[in-house]
Motif scaffolding. Structure first.
Motif, PDB file in Angstrom:
ATOM      1  N   ARG A 160     -89.826  36.393 123.777  1.00 24.62           N
ATOM      2  CA  ARG A 160     -89.024  35.083 123.646  1.00 24.62           C
ATOM      3  C   ARG A 160     -89.423  34.167 122.474  1.00 24.62           C
ATOM      4  O   ARG A 160     -88.339  33.601 121.675  1.00 24.62           O
ATOM      5  CB  ARG A 160     -88.881  34.370 124.957  1.00 24.62           C
ATOM      6  CG  ARG A 160     -88.219  34.961 126.086  1.00 24.62           C
ATOM      7  CD  ARG A 160     -87.815  34.040 127.121  1.00 24.62           C
ATOM      8  NE  ARG A 160     -86.877  34.373 128.252  1.00 24.62           N
ATOM      9  CZ  ARG A 160     -87.493  35.100 129.385  1.00 24.62           C
ATOM     10  NH1 ARG A 160     -88.620  35.264 129.676  1.00 24.62           N
ATOM     11  NH2 ARG A 160     -86.381  35.598 129.991  1.00 24.62           N
ATOM     12  N   LYS A 161     -90.539  34.021 122.210  1.00 27.72           N
ATOM     13  CA  LYS A 161     -91.032  33.534 120.955  1.00 27.72           C
ATOM     14  C   LYS A 161     -90.494  34.279 119.713  1.00 27.72           C
ATOM     15  O   LYS A 161     -90.237  33.334 118.760  1.00 27.72           O
ATOM     16  CB  LYS A 161     -92.634  33.694 120.917  1.00 27.72           C
ATOM     17  CG  LYS A 161     -93.311  32.592 119.825  1.00 27.72           C
ATOM     18  CD  LYS A 161     -94.648  32.666 119.890  1.00 27.72           C
ATOM     19  CE  LYS A 161     -95.228  31.717 118.694  1.00 27.72           C
ATOM     20  NZ  LYS A 161     -97.080  31.747 118.767  1.00 27.72           N
ATOM     21  N   LYS A 162     -90.735  35.346 119.740  1.00 25.80           N
ATOM     22  CA  LYS A 162     -90.216  36.292 118.566  1.00 25.80           C
ATOM     23  C   LYS A 162     -88.856  36.598 118.387  1.00 25.80           C
ATOM     24  O   LYS A 162     -88.201  36.211 117.260  1.00 25.80           O
ATOM     25  CB  LYS A 162     -90.833  37.702 118.769  1.00 25.80           C
ATOM     26  CG  LYS A 162     -90.312  38.648 117.563  1.00 25.80           C
ATOM     27  CD  LYS A 162     -91.018  38.478 116.471  1.00 25.80           C
ATOM     28  CE  LYS A 162     -90.529  39.774 115.522  1.00 25.80           C
ATOM     29  NZ  LYS A 162     -91.009  39.187 113.940  1.00 25.80           N
ATOM     30  N   LEU A 163     -87.774  36.609 119.491  1.00 24.25           N
ATOM     31  CA  LEU A 163     -86.517  37.017 119.529  1.00 24.25           C
ATOM     32  C   LEU A 163     -85.561  35.727 119.994  1.00 24.25           C
ATOM     33  O   LEU A 163     -84.474  35.794 119.670  1.00 24.25           O
ATOM     34  CB  LEU A 163     -86.098  38.249 120.394  1.00 24.25           C
ATOM     35  CG  LEU A 163     -86.955  39.375 119.967  1.00 24.25           C
ATOM     36  CD1 LEU A 163     -86.674  40.577 121.147  1.00 24.25           C
ATOM     37  CD2 LEU A 163     -86.798  39.750 118.750  1.00 24.25           C
ATOM     38  N   GLY A 164     -86.241  34.592 120.592  1.00 29.19           N
ATOM     39  CA  GLY A 164     -85.474  33.765 120.727  1.00 29.19           C
ATOM     40  C   GLY A 164     -85.377  33.596 122.455  1.00 29.19           C
ATOM     41  O   GLY A 164     -85.520  34.654 123.227  1.00 29.19           O
TER      42      GLY A 164
END
Length: 401
Positions: free
Chosen positions: A325-329
């Protein structure tokens, strides 16, 4: 570990029609009443698994399955379990009662095609040969149909068991007991440092299975092994006269360990090692590159072999989703499955991220890999994915078997 782990045993599946003599055969092979034997059709429900040592073969896992032609709603569920057992079988014993007539359009022939498509060695067992049946004609007919020389067995009289074990020994896959976990990354005399966080996933007094198997493998290989927790890594390195040749860490500590790892030392993780040991590491590495192209619309499947209850800071259910989620949202869709729960239809996923599979044998793990490849879905591994998400995959040493 008091015995050979299940995932490292030769998996021998016993398949056949309802009441073909499968349960009697497994009892005769083990010399114990492990499986219920009954004249009532469908007595065997879920597959019965028994870890045994077969003379001349070594550690095996015998899998007694429900019948091919089980009926009704419950029968359909049993058949699904049998299909799942077929995925993990390194070898199949196809049991046919001497009472059954050979034929092209039989469940035995349909399942034989499935096993051959998967490259699973098959031994044809003609059971109940103590009954009054035309054995010579039956055996020749089945051999002509299948191209396999049947082993004539009577579980009641204990006849044919020695020949059956001899065939198992001859046909067992050469790579089923592949145990070179580190491949070309370590050799005899190498200094290996293992960084092993002892968190809630490693209950007090125990190490998790990948750590145990890796330590034993390195000792057998003649390596010089040192172990410590993440917080003691710096002190351990200071105590060593020379930098270690190889550093193996838990994937959740990848970033911290990478920052402290000497430039002279190769760095990898337990999960990456098991990606090569159990699965298809080149495919996993290539698939991890998909992470660079995904966005907030991505749908990702996280699959783990264990079925433990979710734990605080669980790597598969908490830490990995957090990194994703930090990388892709925050809006990405993440589905999580455990144990044998794995969707037949994977087409809706942009990426599958699987654990190291230490609880599975290589045959079962590769069935999942082939399923993903067949449906055109990228599939990677916890350690490989975490390294890619942290931007250090290029610095991670990958084993070659």
């Amino acid at each position: 570990m008091l015995e050979t782990p299940k995932g490292s045993r030769l998996h021998i599946g016993i398949f056949g029609r309802v009441n073909s003599g499968k349960s009697s055969l497994i009892n005769a092979l083990t010399g114990q009443d492990l499986a219920v034997v009954s004249e009532v059709p469908g007595t065997t429900t879920d597959p019965v698994k028994k870890a045994v040592e077969l003379r001349g073969i070594g550690p095996c896992l015998l899998i007694d399955t429900a019948g091919f032609e089980d009926e009704g709603e419950l029968g359909s569920l049993r058949l699904d379990k049998t299909k799942d057992a077929a995925r993990e079988a390194d070898m199949a014993l196809l049991v046919v009662s001497a009472e059954e007539k050979p034929g092209e359009d039989t469940p035995e022939m349909r399942w034989l095609k499935i096993f051959r498509k998967r490259g699973t060695p098959v031994i044809l067992v003609l059971s109940k040969t103590d009954l009054d049946a035309p054995l010579t004609w039956q055996a020749k007919s089945w051999q002509k149909l299948t191209g396999l020389r049947p082993v004539l067995v009577s579980a009641q009289e204990k006849n044919g068991l020695a020949e059956l074990i001899e065939q198992i020994n001859e046909l067992r896959p050469e790579n089923y007991d592949l145990d070179d976990i580190t491949g070309n990354l370590a050799k005899a005399g190498d200094k290996v440092l293992l960084i092993m966080p002892q968190d809630i996933e490693a209950p007090k007094g125990r190490l998790i299975l990948p750590q145990v198997q890796t330590i034993r493998h390195l000792l057998d290989k003649g390596c010089l092994v040192n172990c410590c927790k993440t917080g003691e890594m710096e002190a351990m390195l200071s105590s060593m006269k020379e930098p270690p040749d190889l550093v193996i860490t838990d994937s959740q500590a990848f970033k911290q360990v990478e920052e402290l790892c000497p430039k002279e030392s190769k760095l990898t993780s337990f999960s990456v090692l098991f990606a090569g040991f159990k699965g298809d590491l080149p495919f996993f590495v290539a698939s991890a590159k998909k992470l660079a192209t995904l966005d907030h619309t991505a749908r990702i499947l996280i699959a783990e072999a264990c079925t433990h209850q979710p734990l605080h800071e669980d790597i598969g259910r908490v830490k990995l989703p957090r990194l994703l989620r930090k990388k892709l949202g925050e809006k990405i869709t993440i589905d999580i499955v455990g144990g044998k729960d794995f969707p037949e239809d994977l087409s809706g996923y942009d990426l599958i991220i699987h654990c190291g599979g230490c609880m599975f044998n290589r045959k079962y793990m590769m069935c999942r890999v082939c399923q993903a490849q067949g449906q055109g879905v990228p599939m990677t591994n916890y350690g490989v994915a975490i390294a890619a998400l942290l931007g250090i995959l290029g610095k991670v040493a990958l084993p070659e078997q």
